[in-house]
Design a protein around this motif. Sequence first.
Motif, PDB file in Angstrom:
ATOM      1  N   PHE A 181       0.649  -1.193  -0.050  1.00 21.17           N
ATOM      2  CA  PHE A 181      -0.006  -0.126   0.086  1.00 21.17           C
ATOM      3  C   PHE A 181       0.897   1.113  -0.087  1.00 21.17           C
ATOM      4  N   ARG A 182       2.020   1.323  -0.489  1.00 17.82           N
ATOM      5  CA  ARG A 182       3.138   2.518  -0.694  1.00 17.82           C
ATOM      6  C   ARG A 182       2.162   3.466  -1.235  1.00 17.82           C
ATOM      7  N   TYR A 183       1.765   3.282  -2.414  1.00 16.31           N
ATOM      8  CA  TYR A 183       0.928   4.232  -3.254  1.00 16.31           C
ATOM      9  C   TYR A 183      -0.059   5.098  -2.519  1.00 16.31           C
ATOM     10  N   LEU A 184      -0.802   4.280  -1.824  1.00 16.08           N
ATOM     11  CA  LEU A 184      -1.744   4.710  -0.999  1.00 16.08           C
ATOM     12  C   LEU A 184      -1.301   5.625   0.182  1.00 16.08           C
ATOM     13  N   VAL A 185      -0.334   5.239   1.050  1.00 19.87           N
ATOM     14  CA  VAL A 185       0.156   5.808   2.195  1.00 19.87           C
ATOM     15  C   VAL A 185       0.725   7.234   1.588  1.00 19.87           C
ATOM     16  N   ASP A 186       1.561   7.182   0.605  1.00 12.74           N
ATOM     17  CA  ASP A 186       2.079   8.313  -0.012  1.00 12.74           C
ATOM     18  C   ASP A 186       1.118   9.580  -0.441  1.00 12.74           C
ATOM     19  N   ASP A 187      -0.094   8.971  -0.993  1.00 10.43           N
ATOM     20  CA  ASP A 187      -1.095  10.087  -1.188  1.00 10.43           C
ATOM     21  C   ASP A 187      -1.491  10.664  -0.356  1.00 10.43           C
ATOM     22  N   TYR A 188      -1.602  10.073   0.929  1.00  6.20           N
ATOM     23  CA  TYR A 188      -2.197  11.001   2.039  1.00  6.20           C
ATOM     24  C   TYR A 188      -1.208  11.290   3.246  1.00  6.20           C
ATOM     25  N   GLY A 189       0.013  11.152   3.146  1.00  6.90           N
ATOM     26  CA  GLY A 189       0.980  11.551   3.975  1.00  6.90           C
ATOM     27  C   GLY A 189       0.938  10.604   5.168  1.00  6.90           C
ATOM     28  N   LEU A 190       0.837   9.475   5.023  1.00 11.29           N
ATOM     29  CA  LEU A 190       0.819   8.489   6.175  1.00 11.29           C
ATOM     30  C   LEU A 190       2.116   7.749   6.287  1.00 11.29           C
ATOM     31  N   SER A 191       2.313   7.424   7.526  1.00  9.67           N
ATOM     32  CA  SER A 191       3.920   6.676   7.631  1.00  9.67           C
ATOM     33  C   SER A 191       3.281   5.309   8.026  1.00  9.67           C
ATOM     34  N   TYR A 192       4.224   4.233   7.745  1.00  7.62           N
ATOM     35  CA  TYR A 192       4.151   2.952   7.962  1.00  7.62           C
ATOM     36  C   TYR A 192       5.260   2.210   8.490  1.00  7.62           C
ATOM     37  N   TYR A 193       4.888   1.055   8.965  1.00 10.21           N
ATOM     38  CA  TYR A 193       5.864  -0.107   9.473  1.00 10.21           C
ATOM     39  C   TYR A 193       5.404  -1.339   8.894  1.00 10.21           C
ATOM     40  N   ALA A 194       6.166  -2.377   8.691  1.00 12.50           N
ATOM     41  CA  ALA A 194       5.614  -3.661   8.125  1.00 12.50           C
ATOM     42  C   ALA A 194       6.487  -4.499   8.327  1.00 12.50           C
ATOM     43  N   ALA A 195       6.221  -6.041   8.110  1.00 17.10           N
ATOM     44  CA  ALA A 195       7.175  -6.954   8.323  1.00 17.10           C
ATOM     45  C   ALA A 195       7.904  -7.298   6.958  1.00 17.10           C
ATOM     46  N   PHE A 196       7.375  -7.068   5.824  1.00 16.47           N
ATOM     47  CA  PHE A 196       7.882  -7.269   4.570  1.00 16.47           C
ATOM     48  C   PHE A 196       7.509  -6.230   3.539  1.00 16.47           C
ATOM     49  N   ALA A 197       8.260  -6.125   2.482  1.00 19.72           N
ATOM     50  CA  ALA A 197       8.019  -5.302   1.378  1.00 19.72           C
ATOM     51  C   ALA A 197       6.729  -5.749   0.509  1.00 19.72           C
ATOM     52  N   GLY A 198       6.228  -5.093  -0.358  1.00 20.54           N
ATOM     53  CA  GLY A 198       4.878  -5.513  -1.038  1.00 20.54           C
ATOM     54  C   GLY A 198       5.084  -6.531  -1.873  1.00 20.54           C
ATOM     55  N   CYS A 199       6.319  -6.697  -2.546  1.00 21.56           N
ATOM     56  CA  CYS A 199       6.815  -7.749  -3.601  1.00 21.56           C
ATOM     57  C   CYS A 199       7.455  -9.143  -2.810  1.00 21.56           C
ATOM     58  N   SER A 200       7.590  -9.059  -1.554  1.00 23.64           N
ATOM     59  CA  SER A 200       8.437 -10.057  -0.938  1.00 23.64           C
ATOM     60  C   SER A 200       7.933 -11.225  -0.974  1.00 23.64           C
ATOM     61  N   ALA A 201       8.558 -12.180  -1.040  1.00 22.46           N
ATOM     62  CA  ALA A 201       8.020 -13.849  -1.051  1.00 22.46           C
ATOM     63  C   ALA A 201       8.485 -14.384   0.401  1.00 22.46           C
ATOM     64  N   GLU A 202       8.811 -13.635   1.429  1.00 23.28           N
ATOM     65  CA  GLU A 202       9.278 -13.882   2.660  1.00 23.28           C
ATOM     66  C   GLU A 202       7.575 -14.433   3.138  1.00 23.28           C
ATOM     67  N   THR A 203       7.675 -15.351   4.107  1.00 31.08           N
ATOM     68  CA  THR A 203       6.660 -15.739   4.884  1.00 31.08           C
ATOM     69  C   THR A 203       6.602 -15.892   6.303  1.00 31.08           C
ATOM     70  N   GLU A 204       7.923 -15.906   6.832  1.00 35.40           N
ATOM     71  CA  GLU A 204       8.306 -16.222   7.998  1.00 35.40           C
ATOM     72  C   GLU A 204       9.036 -14.965   8.890  1.00 35.40           C
ATOM     73  N   ALA A 205       8.611 -14.071   9.849  1.00 32.63           N
ATOM     74  CA  ALA A 205       9.271 -13.076  10.341  1.00 32.63           C
ATOM     75  C   ALA A 205      10.072 -13.371  11.538  1.00 32.63           C
ATOM     76  N   SER A 206      11.529 -12.855  11.556  1.00 28.90           N
ATOM     77  CA  SER A 206      12.420 -12.946  12.480  1.00 28.90           C
ATOM     78  C   SER A 206      11.709 -12.416  13.948  1.00 28.90           C
ATOM     79  N   PHE A 207      12.579 -12.991  14.928  1.00 26.95           N
ATOM     80  CA  PHE A 207      12.082 -12.152  16.497  1.00 26.95           C
ATOM     81  C   PHE A 207      12.366 -10.793  16.246  1.00 26.95           C
ATOM     82  N   ARG A 208      13.487 -10.447  15.955  1.00 24.85           N
ATOM     83  CA  ARG A 208      13.983  -9.075  15.700  1.00 24.85           C
ATOM     84  C   ARG A 208      12.746  -8.060  15.113  1.00 24.85           C
ATOM     85  N   THR A 209      12.270  -8.754  14.062  1.00 22.61           N
ATOM     86  CA  THR A 209      11.274  -8.013  13.100  1.00 22.61           C
ATOM     87  C   THR A 209       9.755  -7.870  14.129  1.00 22.61           C
ATOM     88  N   ILE A 210       9.504  -9.121  14.708  1.00 22.47           N
ATOM     89  CA  ILE A 210       8.402  -9.357  15.554  1.00 22.47           C
ATOM     90  C   ILE A 210       8.373  -8.149  16.633  1.00 22.47           C
TER      91      ILE A 210
END
Length: 286
Positions: A181-210
């Motif tokens: 949703f980067r295009y959406l949040v950029d349109d309205y000046g929102l910030s975000y945090y997320a486990a993975f990028a939009g095109c990521s193939a990852e499915t498991e998040a590390s303890f550090r990320t959690i």
Amino acid sequence: MREILGDNAGNADLTMLLDNGVDLHSYQPTAQDILKISTCDLFIYVGGESDGWVSDALQEAANKDMKVIDLLDVLDDAIKEEEIVEGMEAGEEHGDGEDEEHEEEEGPEYDEHVWLSLRNAKVLCEAITNALTEIDPDHAADYRSNLTSYGEKLDALDAAYQSAVDSASRKTLLFGDRFPFRYLVDDYGLSYYAAFAGCSAETEASFRTITFLADKADEFGLTSVLTIESSDQKIAQTIIQNTKEKNQNILTLNSMQSVTSNDVAAGSGYLSIMESNLDVLKEALQ
């Protein structure tokens, strides 16, 4: 497309290639898909790494007068590079490390989720209308009129999003998931945090990320952790379990990457999904 075709939709044979719920990044065309593309009058695709198969399909096209719309090309300078924000897993894109290395050599990887901006959607609808008027000039006036009407609806919803964000008590979203949703949040000046990028193939998040995301939920006093459609919500649940309050809601924003023709027949459309997403956004920003 149906909104632009209007009353002429019954005269068009529309095919949604991603019609089995498969994610955009995992789709590979069947022989039947290639044949359909080869004989169509108008072919619309996103572009980018996920559509790397398209160039070969178009070279074999039987209809040499086919109109082709590459959405990334239409938006040109408005497209954004894939972004890795603080705390995000910086894993392999599209699940292939060799491809990632190749991408770094050839140039930046672009965020393909351009349709999740209402402002982009308006530009893309104009490109579609232009193509339809060339293919079917007898109904050009109808297509232009439909574009005007639909554009007004997009503008009204865009204004509703901006109003909701302007009046929100929070300006940060937190995703226990991929973030398309980067295009959406950029349109309205929102910030975000997320486990993975939009095109990521990852499915498991590390303890550090959690723990990073849980700490951010606490820092900003967030009442919700978001996911995209079809998520098993396990990462979101684990983030919540690691917050101080452990009482955040899990909300879902629909990225429209798994919409099927059955969904469309049941009434799902771009505007209705984006309207539902607005309701979710309002709750997430409370």
